[in-house]
Design an enzyme around this catalytic site. Structure first.
Site, PDB file in Angstrom:
ATOM      1  N   ARG A 233      -6.206  28.233 -23.914  1.00  0.00           N
ATOM      2  CA  ARG A 233      -7.159  27.336 -24.587  1.00  0.00           C
ATOM      3  C   ARG A 233      -6.537  25.948 -24.652  1.00  0.00           C
ATOM      4  O   ARG A 233      -5.336  25.811 -24.932  1.00  0.00           O
ATOM      5  CB  ARG A 233      -7.480  27.812 -26.006  1.00  0.00           C
ATOM      6  N   ASP A 257      -6.066  25.084 -16.596  1.00  0.00           N
ATOM      7  CA  ASP A 257      -7.429  25.577 -16.385  1.00  0.00           C
ATOM      8  C   ASP A 257      -8.274  25.255 -17.615  1.00  0.00           C
ATOM      9  O   ASP A 257      -9.490  25.346 -17.574  1.00  0.00           O
ATOM     10  CB  ASP A 257      -7.399  27.092 -16.138  1.00  0.00           C
ATOM     11  N   GLU A 262     -12.490  19.665 -22.730  1.00  0.00           N
ATOM     12  CA  GLU A 262     -13.285  20.284 -21.670  1.00  0.00           C
ATOM     13  C   GLU A 262     -14.755  20.526 -22.026  1.00  0.00           C
ATOM     14  O   GLU A 262     -15.591  20.654 -21.120  1.00  0.00           O
ATOM     15  CB  GLU A 262     -12.646  21.586 -21.197  1.00  0.00           C
ATOM     16  N   HIS A 294     -11.917  25.703 -16.113  1.00  0.00           N
ATOM     17  CA  HIS A 294     -12.059  26.980 -16.842  1.00  0.00           C
ATOM     18  C   HIS A 294     -12.599  28.079 -15.915  1.00  0.00           C
ATOM     19  O   HIS A 294     -13.607  28.711 -16.209  1.00  0.00           O
ATOM     20  CB  HIS A 294     -12.982  26.793 -18.053  1.00  0.00           C
TER      21      HIS A 294
HETATM   22  P1  NAD Z   1      -4.778  39.315 -26.132  1.00  0.00           P
HETATM   23  O1  NAD Z   1      -5.356  39.346 -27.502  1.00  0.00           O
HETATM   24  O2  NAD Z   1      -4.709  40.576 -25.338  1.00  0.00           O
HETATM   25  O3  NAD Z   1      -3.285  38.700 -26.188  1.00  0.00           O
HETATM   26  C1  NAD Z   1      -2.936  37.594 -26.951  1.00  0.00           C
HETATM   27  C2  NAD Z   1      -1.465  37.733 -27.298  1.00  0.00           C
HETATM   28  O4  NAD Z   1      -1.055  36.533 -27.967  1.00  0.00           O
HETATM   29  C3  NAD Z   1      -1.173  38.900 -28.228  1.00  0.00           C
HETATM   30  O5  NAD Z   1      -0.111  39.696 -27.712  1.00  0.00           O
HETATM   31  C4  NAD Z   1      -0.761  38.231 -29.531  1.00  0.00           C
HETATM   32  O6  NAD Z   1       0.195  38.964 -30.281  1.00  0.00           O
HETATM   33  C5  NAD Z   1      -0.170  36.929 -29.006  1.00  0.00           C
HETATM   34  N1  NAD Z   1      -0.016  35.911 -30.040  1.00  0.00           N
HETATM   35  C6  NAD Z   1      -0.763  35.714 -31.156  1.00  0.00           C
HETATM   36  N2  NAD Z   1      -0.266  34.690 -31.863  1.00  0.00           N
HETATM   37  C7  NAD Z   1       0.829  34.250 -31.187  1.00  0.00           C
HETATM   38  C8  NAD Z   1       1.760  33.214 -31.421  1.00  0.00           C
HETATM   39  N3  NAD Z   1       1.681  32.438 -32.508  1.00  0.00           N
HETATM   40  N4  NAD Z   1       2.748  33.037 -30.534  1.00  0.00           N
HETATM   41  C9  NAD Z   1       2.854  33.813 -29.428  1.00  0.00           C
HETATM   42  N5  NAD Z   1       1.987  34.823 -29.153  1.00  0.00           N
HETATM   43  C10 NAD Z   1       0.990  35.021 -30.029  1.00  0.00           C
HETATM   44  O7  NAD Z   1      -5.602  38.190 -25.357  1.00  0.00           O
HETATM   45  P2  NAD Z   1      -5.787  38.048 -23.784  1.00  0.00           P
HETATM   46  O8  NAD Z   1      -6.968  38.843 -23.348  1.00  0.00           O
HETATM   47  O9  NAD Z   1      -4.488  38.242 -23.131  1.00  0.00           O
HETATM   48  O10 NAD Z   1      -6.241  36.513 -23.698  1.00  0.00           O
HETATM   49  C11 NAD Z   1      -5.342  35.467 -23.983  1.00  0.00           C
HETATM   50  C12 NAD Z   1      -6.100  34.164 -24.036  1.00  0.00           C
HETATM   51  O11 NAD Z   1      -6.586  33.858 -22.724  1.00  0.00           O
HETATM   52  C13 NAD Z   1      -7.380  34.216 -24.875  1.00  0.00           C
HETATM   53  O12 NAD Z   1      -7.090  33.925 -26.213  1.00  0.00           O
HETATM   54  C14 NAD Z   1      -8.243  33.158 -24.260  1.00  0.00           C
HETATM   55  O13 NAD Z   1      -8.032  31.959 -24.975  1.00  0.00           O
HETATM   56  C15 NAD Z   1      -7.690  32.992 -22.855  1.00  0.00           C
HETATM   57  N6  NAD Z   1      -8.677  33.304 -21.802  1.00  0.00           N
HETATM   58  C16 NAD Z   1      -8.877  32.386 -20.828  1.00  0.00           C
HETATM   59  C17 NAD Z   1      -9.775  32.651 -19.783  1.00  0.00           C
HETATM   60  C18 NAD Z   1      -9.995  31.662 -18.684  1.00  0.00           C
HETATM   61  O14 NAD Z   1     -10.995  31.796 -17.936  1.00  0.00           O
HETATM   62  N7  NAD Z   1      -9.144  30.679 -18.489  1.00  0.00           N
HETATM   63  C19 NAD Z   1     -10.470  33.862 -19.775  1.00  0.00           C
HETATM   64  C20 NAD Z   1     -10.223  34.785 -20.777  1.00  0.00           C
HETATM   65  C21 NAD Z   1      -9.326  34.506 -21.796  1.00  0.00           C
END
Ligand code: NAD
Length: 329
Positions: A233, A257, A262, A294
């Site tokens: 994000r 990305d 955005e 994105h």
């Molecule tokens: P997820 O919930 O499986 O994993 C997130 C991880 O971040 C967890 O392990 C959590 O413990 C960790 N976390 C939480 N707070 C933290 C901190 N302060 N420091 C370090 N780690 C911390 O989520 P995911 O499915 O892996 O997705 C991750 C992110 O990817 C989403 O939040 C979303 O913003 C982004 N995303 C982007 C796209 C894209 O098209 N670019 C698509 C889907 C998701």
């Protein structure tokens, strides 16, 4: 059951129409326009609406949906920070989303960005098209035996860790919880990750605790010539501080990305416009920065998974037993 889709792009319609025959009780009408208080009245007579990551589902829109008798909101994405959850709860609305569709889609895009900025693919593509076969300015470095630092090792971060491991990198990570499936990863403090990584990839969610986690102080702690990748994000990085860091020659490359500004851009063609006061435009002026719009999630497999889960969410709601794991509460 009748669902009205907002903000439909041709690829959304194609994927959902492909899946729809498996769900004979669901009927979909598609609108190109996104949902807002002005367009929400079009949902009168529908059982539910389906919206996307940047749709306006604030109080005013929900007020109108409630007046129209709509009780179901299907999000064809993971995020729901654009919904006024309190108002939705007040009106007894059910919100269902797609929590995970293809972690590999996003992780592979993160590595694509890392490789592209490392080997200057954005520059060599243009140079060779203009018959400039010189290698000046195109030198990269091997990822093999370098250190990848993964911040957030959930579904996507774990997939990125596996990709980096496959490249022969040493993989270190920082997370508030450790992922037991990643036995090849060494968990370290955030400071140690920042100071030891040649490639840093952000995969934690945007929350109060992670907002602007990449800022002047954390950038100063990074190794010189680091590659920074953000597919998570935009708000994780304080853009003004990133620009200062790029100017100070801290980064070998930056691949984004997602970025703070955005929202007005994402998925829109603004090629005829002049982006005034835009930090995005400033970022794009640097030769070692690549920005994509994105598109991390944008693979055939991910879109199919989104369609399948969204339609199964609709059917589960209709049967009176909404898919528990996909409910937004
Ligand atoms: P997820 O919930 O499986 O994993 C997130 C991880 O971040 C967890 O392990 C959590 O413990 C960790 N976390 C939480 N707070 C933290 C901190 N302060 N420091 C370090 N780690 C911390 O989520 P995911 O499915 O892996 O997705 C991750 C992110 O990817 C989403 O939040 C979303 O913003 C982004 N995303 C982007 C796209 C894209 O098209 N670019 C698509 C889907 C998701």
């Amino acid at each position: 059951m009748k669902i009205l889709f907002y903000d439909t792009k041709p690829y959304d319609k194609d994927t959902f129409e492909h899946e729809l025959p498996k769900y004979p009780d669901v009927q979909i009408d598609y609108l190109k326009t996104d949902i807002s208080p002005k367009t929400a009245p079009l949902a009168r007579g529908y059982d539910g609406i389906c919206a996307f990551v940047s749709s306006d589902l604030g109080t005013a829109t929900l007020d109108v949906l409630h007046e129209c008798g709509v009780k179901l909101i299907l999000m064809r994405c993971a995020g729901f920070n654009n919904i006024d959850l309190e108002t939705a709860a007040k009106y007894g609305m059910t919100i269902l989303r797609v929590p995970g569709y293809s972690p590999e889609a996003v992780a592979e895009h993160a590595m694509a960005l890392a490789l592209a900025v490392n080997r200057h693919l954005h520059k060599s593509y243009i140079k060779v098209r203009e018959n400039n076969f010189s290698l000046m300015g195109l030198m990269g470095f091997n990822f093999h035996q370098k250190t990848a630092g993964i911040i957030g090792t959930g579904k996507i971060g774990a997939a990125m860790a596996r990709i980096c491991h496959g490249f022969g990198m040493k993989v270190i990570a920082y997370d508030v919880y450790q992922n037991p499936s990643l036995d090849f990863v060494t968990y370290v403090s955030l400071d140690e990750l920042l100071s030891s990584s040649d490639l840093i990839s952000l995969h934690c969610p945007l929350m109060d605790s992670t907002y602007h986690m990449i800022n002047k102080d954390t950038i100063e702690k990074m190794k010189d010539n680091v590659i920074l990748i953000n597919t998570s994000r935009g708000g994780l990085i304080k853009t003004d501080d990133l620009i200062l860091g790029i100017r100070a020659r801290k980064f070998f490359g930056v691949g984004l990305d997602v970025y703070e500004e955005e929202t007005p851009n994402v998925f829109e063609d603004r090629s005829d416009e002049i982006l005034e006061h835009s930090t995005t435009a400033r970022l794009l002026s640097f030769p070692n920065v690549i920005i994509t719009s994105h598109q991390g999630f944008f693979t055939e497999e991910a879109l199919e998974a989104i369609a399948e889960t969204t339609l199964s969410n609709a059917v589960s709601y209709e049967k009176g037993a909404p898919n528990e794991g996909n409910l937004v509460k």
